[in-house]
Design a protein around this motif. Structure first.
Motif, PDB file in Angstrom:
ATOM      1  N   LYS A 150      -3.448   1.232 -37.965  1.00 30.15           N
ATOM      2  CA  LYS A 150      -4.865   1.514 -38.157  1.00 30.15           C
ATOM      3  C   LYS A 150      -5.449   2.200 -36.936  1.00 30.15           C
ATOM      4  CE  LYS A 150      -9.145   1.324 -39.619  1.00 30.15           C
ATOM      5  NZ  LYS A 150      -9.648   2.444 -40.472  1.00 30.15           N
ATOM      6  N   ARG A 151      -5.075   1.716 -35.749  1.00 26.73           N
ATOM      7  CA  ARG A 151      -5.607   2.322 -34.529  1.00 26.73           C
ATOM      8  C   ARG A 151      -5.132   3.753 -34.377  1.00 26.73           C
ATOM      9  NH1 ARG A 151      -9.836   2.960 -32.301  1.00 26.73           N
ATOM     10  NH2 ARG A 151      -9.893   3.271 -30.060  1.00 26.73           N
ATOM     11  N   VAL A 152      -3.870   4.009 -34.654  1.00 29.43           N
ATOM     12  CA  VAL A 152      -3.339   5.366 -34.549  1.00 29.43           C
ATOM     13  C   VAL A 152      -4.038   6.287 -35.541  1.00 29.43           C
ATOM     14  CG1 VAL A 152      -1.293   6.784 -34.980  1.00 29.43           C
ATOM     15  CG2 VAL A 152      -1.118   4.709 -33.588  1.00 29.43           C
ATOM     16  N   GLU A 153      -4.272   5.816 -36.750  1.00 27.41           N
ATOM     17  CA  GLU A 153      -4.961   6.642 -37.744  1.00 27.41           C
ATOM     18  C   GLU A 153      -6.376   6.972 -37.290  1.00 27.41           C
ATOM     19  OE1 GLU A 153      -2.595   4.924 -41.701  1.00 27.41           O
ATOM     20  OE2 GLU A 153      -4.594   4.164 -41.175  1.00 27.41           O
ATOM     21  N   MET A 201       7.959   5.737 -24.875  1.00 24.45           N
ATOM     22  CA  MET A 201       8.230   5.839 -26.310  1.00 24.45           C
ATOM     23  C   MET A 201       9.190   4.744 -26.766  1.00 24.45           C
ATOM     24  SD  MET A 201       9.762   9.126 -28.362  1.00 24.45           S
ATOM     25  CE  MET A 201      10.294   9.030 -30.079  1.00 24.45           C
ATOM     26  N   ARG A 202      10.119   4.380 -25.897  1.00 24.09           N
ATOM     27  CA  ARG A 202      11.143   3.391 -26.281  1.00 24.09           C
ATOM     28  C   ARG A 202      10.707   1.945 -26.002  1.00 24.09           C
ATOM     29  NH1 ARG A 202      15.547   7.440 -23.796  1.00 24.09           N
ATOM     30  NH2 ARG A 202      16.553   8.148 -25.721  1.00 24.09           N
ATOM     31  N   ASN A 203       9.914   1.753 -24.935  1.00 20.30           N
ATOM     32  CA  ASN A 203       9.751   0.388 -24.430  1.00 20.30           C
ATOM     33  C   ASN A 203       8.318  -0.114 -24.323  1.00 20.30           C
ATOM     34  OD1 ASN A 203      12.587   0.259 -23.985  1.00 20.30           O
ATOM     35  ND2 ASN A 203      12.328   1.352 -22.047  1.00 20.30           N
ATOM     36  N   ASP A 204       7.323   0.737 -24.411  1.00 17.25           N
ATOM     37  CA  ASP A 204       5.958   0.265 -24.179  1.00 17.25           C
ATOM     38  C   ASP A 204       5.578  -0.773 -25.234  1.00 17.25           C
ATOM     39  OD1 ASP A 204       3.295  -0.067 -23.409  1.00 17.25           O
ATOM     40  OD2 ASP A 204       3.040   2.054 -22.954  1.00 17.25           O
ATOM     41  N   THR A 205       4.932  -1.847 -24.788  1.00 16.25           N
ATOM     42  CA  THR A 205       4.501  -2.895 -25.733  1.00 16.25           C
ATOM     43  C   THR A 205       3.198  -2.541 -26.427  1.00 16.25           C
ATOM     44  OG1 THR A 205       3.348  -4.064 -23.950  1.00 16.25           O
ATOM     45  CG2 THR A 205       5.625  -4.711 -24.407  1.00 16.25           C
ATOM     46  N   ASP A 206       2.489  -1.512 -25.931  1.00 14.43           N
ATOM     47  CA  ASP A 206       1.259  -1.080 -26.577  1.00 14.43           C
ATOM     48  C   ASP A 206       1.601  -0.040 -27.636  1.00 14.43           C
ATOM     49  OD1 ASP A 206      -1.896  -0.991 -26.349  1.00 14.43           O
ATOM     50  OD2 ASP A 206      -1.214   1.087 -26.502  1.00 14.43           O
ATOM     51  N   GLY A 207       1.313  -0.358 -28.887  1.00 23.57           N
ATOM     52  CA  GLY A 207       1.707   0.521 -29.982  1.00 23.57           C
ATOM     53  C   GLY A 207       1.090   1.893 -29.889  1.00 23.57           C
ATOM     54  N   PHE A 208      -0.187   1.966 -29.489  1.00 25.50           N
ATOM     55  CA  PHE A 208      -0.816   3.281 -29.368  1.00 25.50           C
ATOM     56  C   PHE A 208      -0.120   4.130 -28.310  1.00 25.50           C
ATOM     57  CE2 PHE A 208      -3.574   5.798 -26.643  1.00 25.50           C
ATOM     58  CZ  PHE A 208      -3.855   6.848 -27.515  1.00 25.50           C
ATOM     59  N   ASP A 228     -15.731  -2.420 -39.827  1.00 23.14           N
ATOM     60  CA  ASP A 228     -14.773  -2.227 -40.933  1.00 23.14           C
ATOM     61  C   ASP A 228     -13.382  -1.873 -40.403  1.00 23.14           C
ATOM     62  OD1 ASP A 228     -13.949   0.668 -41.337  1.00 23.14           O
ATOM     63  OD2 ASP A 228     -16.071   1.020 -41.657  1.00 23.14           O
ATOM     64  N   ALA A 229     -13.315  -1.211 -39.236  1.00 22.98           N
ATOM     65  CA  ALA A 229     -11.999  -0.922 -38.645  1.00 22.98           C
ATOM     66  C   ALA A 229     -11.313  -2.207 -38.206  1.00 22.98           C
ATOM     67  CB  ALA A 229     -12.153   0.037 -37.465  1.00 22.98           C
ATOM     68  N   ALA A 230     -12.083  -3.133 -37.629  1.00 27.31           N
ATOM     69  CA  ALA A 230     -11.509  -4.418 -37.221  1.00 27.31           C
ATOM     70  C   ALA A 230     -11.043  -5.211 -38.434  1.00 27.31           C
ATOM     71  CB  ALA A 230     -12.546  -5.214 -36.421  1.00 27.31           C
ATOM     72  N   LEU A 256      -4.754   4.184 -20.907  1.00 25.19           N
ATOM     73  CA  LEU A 256      -5.634   4.260 -22.073  1.00 25.19           C
ATOM     74  C   LEU A 256      -5.061   3.434 -23.225  1.00 25.19           C
ATOM     75  CD1 LEU A 256      -8.326   5.895 -22.255  1.00 25.19           C
ATOM     76  CD2 LEU A 256      -7.113   7.503 -23.720  1.00 25.19           C
ATOM     77  N   ARG A 257      -4.543   2.249 -22.879  1.00 21.86           N
ATOM     78  CA  ARG A 257      -3.883   1.388 -23.865  1.00 21.86           C
ATOM     79  C   ARG A 257      -4.843   1.065 -25.000  1.00 21.86           C
ATOM     80  NH1 ARG A 257       0.853  -0.882 -22.055  1.00 21.86           N
ATOM     81  NH2 ARG A 257       0.623  -2.938 -23.024  1.00 21.86           N
ATOM     82  N   GLY A 258      -4.311   1.152 -26.223  1.00 21.56           N
ATOM     83  CA  GLY A 258      -5.163   0.918 -27.386  1.00 21.56           C
ATOM     84  C   GLY A 258      -6.224   1.973 -27.555  1.00 21.56           C
ATOM     85  N   PHE A 259      -6.088   3.088 -26.831  1.00 27.10           N
ATOM     86  CA  PHE A 259      -7.118   4.137 -26.792  1.00 27.10           C
ATOM     87  C   PHE A 259      -8.460   3.486 -26.470  1.00 27.10           C
ATOM     88  CE2 PHE A 259      -9.698   7.735 -28.436  1.00 27.10           C
ATOM     89  CZ  PHE A 259      -9.106   8.747 -27.715  1.00 27.10           C
ATOM     90  N   SER A 260      -8.555   2.975 -25.241  1.00 25.03           N
ATOM     91  CA  SER A 260      -9.704   2.159 -24.836  1.00 25.03           C
ATOM     92  C   SER A 260     -10.992   2.939 -24.662  1.00 25.03           C
ATOM     93  CB  SER A 260      -9.375   1.421 -23.529  1.00 25.03           C
ATOM     94  OG  SER A 260      -9.036   2.336 -22.497  1.00 25.03           O
TER      95      SER A 260
END
Length: 887
Positions: free
Chosen positions: A346-349, A568-575, A333-335, A546-550
């Motif tokens: 969604k991932r951050v939540e 915080m300014r430049n990472d392409t991984d939102g998490f 359901d998360a996916a 731990l990109r995407g909180f793997s």
């Protein structure tokens, strides 16, 4: 109720059932004072059982036995016996028909388990062990049977009669009653049985499956709620299509029913073809429901539908395997929700929930693996560990295998085990066999409790152009598990240079998973200490870890402020970008705590202020993500980081920092608020949700300035908004301010929505979560409000649960009044609804984390609860484990 210490059930004691039930025929005569239940069970000895002469032992509780017969021969009283929840018939044939007639009283069933009444409607909740409150049965998930159900009731009172499967007969009787007969062709355990009888209206639609079958979709609600079903219906159809596209799973019956119930312990229940939902998880319209409410409906509808395969067609062998169905389904359901909205948000939540609620559970007295070794009361193990951490474990398998092999593994799992009750091991084995990847060490995630910790350090060799990561893993001791074996942890990472991500090449071997441009990897951390050396690194990088909180772990890397600002300014991984903002915020809060303790002013670092200013000014960013990055780490999360927990010190420092940020960014906040205002028609899509989220985050900052113009802004938003998201956000701001208008706002809100129970629950919650002094007295007063009903779980959660679980500064009053209040309510609910009582108790179980004075007060209240002579097993388990080391 308890007359002796309840016994503990152990996974190691599992034995296959001595008997199987090939078919179950049920007949219900529903009445106003009592109801009659007749069951006919086709039983036979289990050929896999070790004993061939075992007695028949059935489960049953709170039942009045009228008659019991085998193959139409009435049994004498001497031929059976009953002890506790177990009815025993000593001598039975190898195969036989057992007929049982019982009388039950659903209208007196306040536990909301089994068959009970809600708002004049009969409904059921049988997971985990509610069916034994309906009739005597082998109430365990590994006994699966085909069900036929006949329901008879007064036609004027209960015109709608529903059960699982297909409606095969409908008849009007001569005495003003009517009956329906339902047959479910798929064998199921008793926990998936469902019955509903009531005066309900229906919203209907259809779905055409991939193979061309037409499925009738129906949502049953009270007539007044017919206009709140469109979103749930759309969510259901989206979930059905998504499950076909992503997992190849097609719905297997010609009808799918959902019923909304106001009195419900859970969010919803996946009973085969007849899902019963808490009204809060199915009803939604813009005027009464927030964006979060719309998203919850979408997620829960999908979750229960996905259970049709991950839980119903393939179910769990025993309740220790609960995460087999719940963890896998939460992952699914998360996916789905990510695909329907913003994947990063969604991932951050989800990570936020893990880091606060689940990590806290891992660190507390109720810590348990996602497959527990033992329990006293199974209802206590419907936990964030089993559900959310269980989903993370499935997600890690997905990360290690990749999407294609994971899909191959899930297909094999369904093919092998369709129609069976299986174990977590069966799931992992299917993934192994389909992928060829050894998951032996990975199985430690199923058997070990606690949150692993990764300590990572990095070093750059400019001359050799290499970057080295040193990783050490450990896991704290948890109850019953002092020493932990190393976990298999997928550590997704990248190296960020001045201009972006750098190419990655390991010195010794390639990583398990790489992106097409070779700038991301998943490192397999499976030893206590490991080193990874990257070659061809042309500049000193910042590791994005731990990109995407793997993996559900705590990560410790000594980032500098400048490194965090770069991420915080430049990472392409939102998490990782969000996480960098949280680490910077955490550092600022810690500094604020120190400043306040030494009498200094709270002054945020200028670079941090500038980074926040850039977020507010950058209109190209996702507004929802900006809102999340602007929100400082919550007090609940800070309580997991700072020990011992000084609740009031943390609260004061966090609020002082928020106020300082609001003052420094006042102009940008006003400009951002103005940009986010809109009069377009409400739609719960990602773009609008993002805009409202950012606008209301900005408003909450501006309200800290105690500015009359801002108060007028909040009043205007409250009075003029046509959607509940903006209106409730404004009300929350006003309630937490000194504005004179807030009393009028609360009165106007109640008067407008007093006939909408779900909206009034939000009204209760806003007041219960007010940070200002005197909130406990407000909550105590609201307990006597005509709209509050302590037997309704939604209202209990909205008022008592919100205050005790989400209002730390007022719950942890220095005089202990908050603790006494919670203990009092637990003792009251212990007598009527033990499930809700045990869940409410959780804030007190964390007593060891706080300052000594608070510890003593919290522990005293736990001891007072434990001294209750008629304590339910649900509450006894939680409170006794909380105090275990001191007994």
């Amino acid at each position: 109720m308890r007359d002796a210490q309840p016994s503990t059930i152990f996974l190691s004691d599992y034995r296959v059932p001595d008997f199987l039930i090939d078919s179950t025929t049920l007949r219900f005569e529903l009445g106003e004072d009592s109801s009659l239940v007749s069951s006919v069970l086709a039983l036979r000895r289990n050929p896999d059982a070790k004993t061939s002469d075992a007695p028949l032992q059935l489960h049953g509780t709170e039942l009045e036995l009228i008659s019991l017969s085998i193959d139409d021969r009435l049994l004498a009283d001497s031929e059976w016996s009953q002890s506790g929840e177990q009815l025993t018939i000593a001598n039975v044939p190898a195969s036989f028909s057992l007929r049982c007639e019982t009388r039950i009283r659903p209208q007196d069933n306040t536990s909301l388990e089994g068959l009970y009444k809600s708002s004049g409607m009969f409904c059921t909740q049988c997971e985990a062990e509610g069916f034994r409150k309906i009739t005597y049965y082998l109430d365990r998930p590994d006994v699966m049977s085909v069900f036929s159900v006949e329901i008879i009731a007064d036609q004027s009172r209960y015109p709608v009669l529903l059960s699982n499967g297909n409606l095969t007969s409908k008849e009007t009787l001569s005495d003003g009653r009517h009956k329906t007969i339902w047959q479910d062709p798929f064998p199921k355990p008793a926990y998936l049985f469902a019955l509903v009888a009531g005066k309900l209206s229906v919203v209907e639609d259809q779905f055409v499956t991939t193979s061309g079958r037409r499925v009738d979709l129906r949502i049953y609600v009270e007539e007044k709620d017919l206009d709140k079903c469109d979103h749930a219906m759309l969510s259901l159809k989206n979930a059905m299509r998504w499950d076909e596209d992503v997992y190849g799973r097609e719905y297997d019956l010609d009808i799918f029913n959902i019923v909304a119930v106001d009195d419900f312990n859970m969010g919803a229940m996946e009973n085969k073809s007849l899902n019963i939902f808490n009204t809060s998880c199915v009803l939604a319209k813009p005027e009464t429901t927030t964006d979060a409410g719309f998203q919850r409906v979408e997620g829960v509808v999908a979750h229960e539908y996905f259970h049709n395969w991950t839980g119903n067609r393939v179910t769990c062998r025993d309740w220790f395997q609960l995460s087999l169905k719940e963890g896998f389904t939460v992952f699914r359901d998360a996916a789905f929700s990510s695909d329907m909205g913003s994947p990063t948000v969604k991932r951050v939540e989800d990570v936020t929930l893990l880091r606060t609620a689940q990590f806290a559970e891992d660190a507390g007295p109720m810590a348990h693996p996602i497959r527990p070794d033992s329990f006293i009361e199974i209802s206590n193990f419907y936990t964030v560990t089993v559900y959310e951490k269980g989903a993370e474990v499935v997600r890690m398998i997905h990360t290690l295998l990749g999407p294609e092999l994971f899909r191959k593994g899930s297909d094999l799992y369904f093919e092998r085990h369709d129609g069976q009750a299986v174990t977590c091991e069966d799931f992992v084995l299917a993934m192994e066999d389909a992928s060829g990847i050894d998951l032996t060490q990975f199985r430690n995630w199923y058997s070990q409790a606690g949150t692993p910790q990764l300590v990572v350090s990095g070093s750059y060799d400019e001359q050799a152009q290499t970057y080295r990561l040193d990783v050490a893993q450990s896991c704290p001791a948890t109850p019953g598990q002092a020493v932990k074996a190393p976990f298999h942890i997928p550590l997704a990472m990248a190296l960020v240079g001045e201009a972006g991500q750098l190419p990655l090449q390991l010195a010794d071997a390639p990583a398990n998973t790489e992106t097409a441009d070779n700038t991301e990897m998943v490192l397999s951390v499976n030893e206590q200490t490991q080193s990874f050396v990257f070659t061809g690194v042309k500049e000193a990088p910042v590791p994005s870890l731990l990109r995407g909180f793997s993996a559900p772990v705590k990560l410790n890397f000594e980032y500098s402020r400048d490194q965090l600002l770069r991420l915080m300014r430049n990472d392409t991984d939102g998490f990782c970008r969000w996480d960098a903002s949280q680490q910077l915020g955490l550092a600022e809060i810690k500094r604020a705590i120190t400043n306040l303790a030494t009498g200094k002013a709270v002054a945020p670092d200028p670079e941090y202020i500038n980074a926040c200013r850039e977020l507010l000014d950058d209109t190209s960013l996702d507004g929802a993500m900006v809102a999340l990055m602007l929100q400082l780490p919550s007090e609940a999360y800070l309580a997991e980081i700072i020990h011992p927990v000084d609740v009031h010190g943390i609260h004061q420092a966090r609020e002082a920092l928020r106020t300082a940020l609001a003052s420094a960014l006042s102009g940008e906040l006003h400009a951002c608020y103005s940009r986010c205002e809109s009069d377009e028609a409400y739609v719960p899509d990602a773009a609008q949700i993002a805009r409202r989220s950012l606008k209301n985050t900005v408003l909450s900052y501006l309200m800290l300035l105690d500015d009359e113009q801002v108060v007028a802004l909040a009043i205007g938003q409250f009075e003029n908004s046509s959607n509940m998201t903006d209106r409730l956000a404004a009300l929350n701001c006003l309630v937490n301010s000194n504005a004179e208008y807030k009393a009028k706002a609360l009165q106007r809100f109640y008067q407008q929505w007093q006939h909408e129970p779900l909206v009034i629950n939000q009204w209760f919650q806003v007041q219960a979560m007010c940070r200002l002094p005197g909130t406990l007295e407000t909550v105590q007063g609201l307990m006597s409000h005509p709209a509050f009903e302590i037997r309704n779980p939604n209202k209990v959660r909205a008022l008592i649960g919100a205050f005790c679980g989400q209002n730390g500064v007022n719950f942890h009053r220095e005089d202990g009044a908050g603790y006494r209040f919670l203990a009092d309510q637990v003792l009251v609910l212990n007598r009527s609804n033990p499930q809700i009582a045990s869940r409410l108790l959780v804030p007190l179980t964390k007593w060891r984390k706080y300052l000594p004075a608070a510890q003593q007060l919290m522990r005293s209240e736990l001891q007072r609860v434990l001294a209750e002579p008629e304590l339910s097993s649900d509450v006894f388990e939680v409170v006794s484990k909380s105090l275990q080391e001191y007994q």
